[in-house]
Design an enzyme around this catalytic site. Sequence first.
Site, PDB file in Angstrom:
ATOM      1  CG  HIS A  16      -1.541  -0.131  -2.186  1.00  0.00           C
ATOM      2  ND1 HIS A  16      -1.017   0.012  -0.910  1.00  0.00           N
ATOM      3  CD2 HIS A  16      -2.699  -0.818  -2.034  1.00  0.00           C
ATOM      4  CE1 HIS A  16      -1.843  -0.555  -0.036  1.00  0.00           C
ATOM      5  NE2 HIS A  16      -2.884  -1.055  -0.693  1.00  0.00           N
ATOM      6  CG  HIS A  18      -6.670  -3.903  -2.871  1.00  0.00           C
ATOM      7  ND1 HIS A  18      -6.108  -5.032  -2.330  1.00  0.00           N
ATOM      8  CD2 HIS A  18      -6.114  -2.848  -2.202  1.00  0.00           C
ATOM      9  CE1 HIS A  18      -5.253  -4.683  -1.371  1.00  0.00           C
ATOM     10  NE2 HIS A  18      -5.242  -3.368  -1.278  1.00  0.00           N
ATOM     11  CG  HIS A 196      -1.827  -4.310   2.601  1.00  0.00           C
ATOM     12  ND1 HIS A 196      -1.543  -4.871   1.387  1.00  0.00           N
ATOM     13  CD2 HIS A 196      -2.848  -3.428   2.386  1.00  0.00           C
ATOM     14  CE1 HIS A 196      -2.354  -4.353   0.466  1.00  0.00           C
ATOM     15  NE2 HIS A 196      -3.155  -3.477   1.046  1.00  0.00           N
ATOM     16  CD  GLU A 199      -4.636  -0.247   5.828  1.00  0.00           C
ATOM     17  OE1 GLU A 199      -4.465  -1.483   5.751  1.00  0.00           O
ATOM     18  OE2 GLU A 199      -5.572   0.352   5.247  1.00  0.00           O
ATOM     19  CG  ASP A 277      -5.924   0.757  -0.414  1.00  0.00           C
ATOM     20  OD1 ASP A 277      -5.646  -0.383  -0.817  1.00  0.00           O
ATOM     21  OD2 ASP A 277      -6.075   1.025   0.798  1.00  0.00           O
ATOM     22  CG  ASP A 278      -9.610  -0.938  -1.645  1.00  0.00           C
ATOM     23  OD1 ASP A 278      -9.641  -1.991  -2.281  1.00  0.00           O
ATOM     24  OD2 ASP A 278      -8.896  -0.767  -0.634  1.00  0.00           O
TER      25      ASP A 278
HETATM   26  N1  HPA Z   1      -5.777  -2.917   3.788  1.00  0.00           N
HETATM   27  C1  HPA Z   1      -5.958  -4.226   3.969  1.00  0.00           C
HETATM   28  N2  HPA Z   1      -6.663  -4.970   3.147  1.00  0.00           N
HETATM   29  C2  HPA Z   1      -7.205  -4.391   2.071  1.00  0.00           C
HETATM   30  C3  HPA Z   1      -7.050  -3.062   1.837  1.00  0.00           C
HETATM   31  C4  HPA Z   1      -6.279  -2.282   2.712  1.00  0.00           C
HETATM   32  O1  HPA Z   1      -6.070  -1.062   2.579  1.00  0.00           O
HETATM   33  N3  HPA Z   1      -7.729  -2.793   0.697  1.00  0.00           N
HETATM   34  C5  HPA Z   1      -8.257  -3.949   0.253  1.00  0.00           C
HETATM   35  N4  HPA Z   1      -7.943  -4.929   1.096  1.00  0.00           N
HETATM   36 ZN    ZN Z   2      -4.467  -2.058   0.116  1.00  0.00          ZN
END
Ligand code: HPA
Ligand code: ZN
Length: 336
Positions: A16, A18, A196, A199, A277-278
Amino acid sequence: MNQATFIRQLPKVELHLHIEGTLEPEMMFQLAQRNQIDLPFASPQEVKAAYEFTNLQSFLDIYYQGANVLIEEQDFYDLTWAYLLKCQQDNVIHTEIFFDPQTHTARGIHFDTVIAGIDRAMKDGLEQLGITSRIIMCFLRHLDEESAFEVLEMALPHKDKIIGVGLDSSELGHPPEKFERVFSKARDEGFITVAHAGEEGPVSNIYNSLELLNVSRIDHGVRCADDEQLVALLAESKMPLTVCPLSNTKLKVFDEMRDHNIVELLRRGLCVTINSDDPAYFGGYMTDNFRAVAESHALSREELALFTCNAIDASFISEAEKCVLREKLDDFVATA
Ligand code: HPA
Ligand code: ZN
């Protein structure tokens, strides 16, 4: 070896991530200069200071703005290559990378430019670093179904490079059922699906991702804990959750890492994995995420290795490739 060393050296698999979320402020500035794009910040330090998020949307607004500096194929190559070097440092041996084509096509950047740069870096990653990888294309759920269908059409000539489709961006107000038909077409075209869900959004988004989008993994999914029946279903079906600990605390899904439910879910038998994630926005790559969890929850070495074991099981590679990864993990655990 101490636990910090064990965690750094532990072979890891990321599911996971991006790629746009790996844009470090320094590279944002370099690319802005190279492409003559104005940034609303005076320095990389000022960019970092702006990374104080209150929820998912407050992050997304700044994340889409950052992506504006990505123009040429070489930019996407440089971005991906920099991430793969981080993987090498963190002993990530396999990674499955998300990209958001609509973030770029909406600015007039061709789909082919984006995919070519990412794919070329991944090929170099395999040749020069020995890191295997796959690409998953995400639909932005705040945009409409028609736009998702358009981008799916653009992806068809690149089926050899894209293993699956996912769903990201603003979860609240954009439930999975909005994309049921696009996902159905994507599956007909041979793409694996993920989404997703859970969350920030309710458990119904997890149920509907499973039932209507036929997903093979849930991205995040931590809100499943609100529903005992769902937790039992996820455990029984071994449905993987790609959990992102530092992301969840930065976006206030959990107030503190000690409040995070990842270890509880692992101990209840769910196929949970650790992911970044990011990482350029949330303060850490894979090793940082493992350490953050281990510092706030007492974890055994077996449990730490189980996160990688789960990620190998949950990955979208062949059984033969999974065997190679399992051997690397077993070799490490036997000698650590
Ligand atoms: N959630 C939703 N969209 C996203 C995320 C996330 O954690 N990271 C990058 N786009
Ligand atoms: Zn994500």
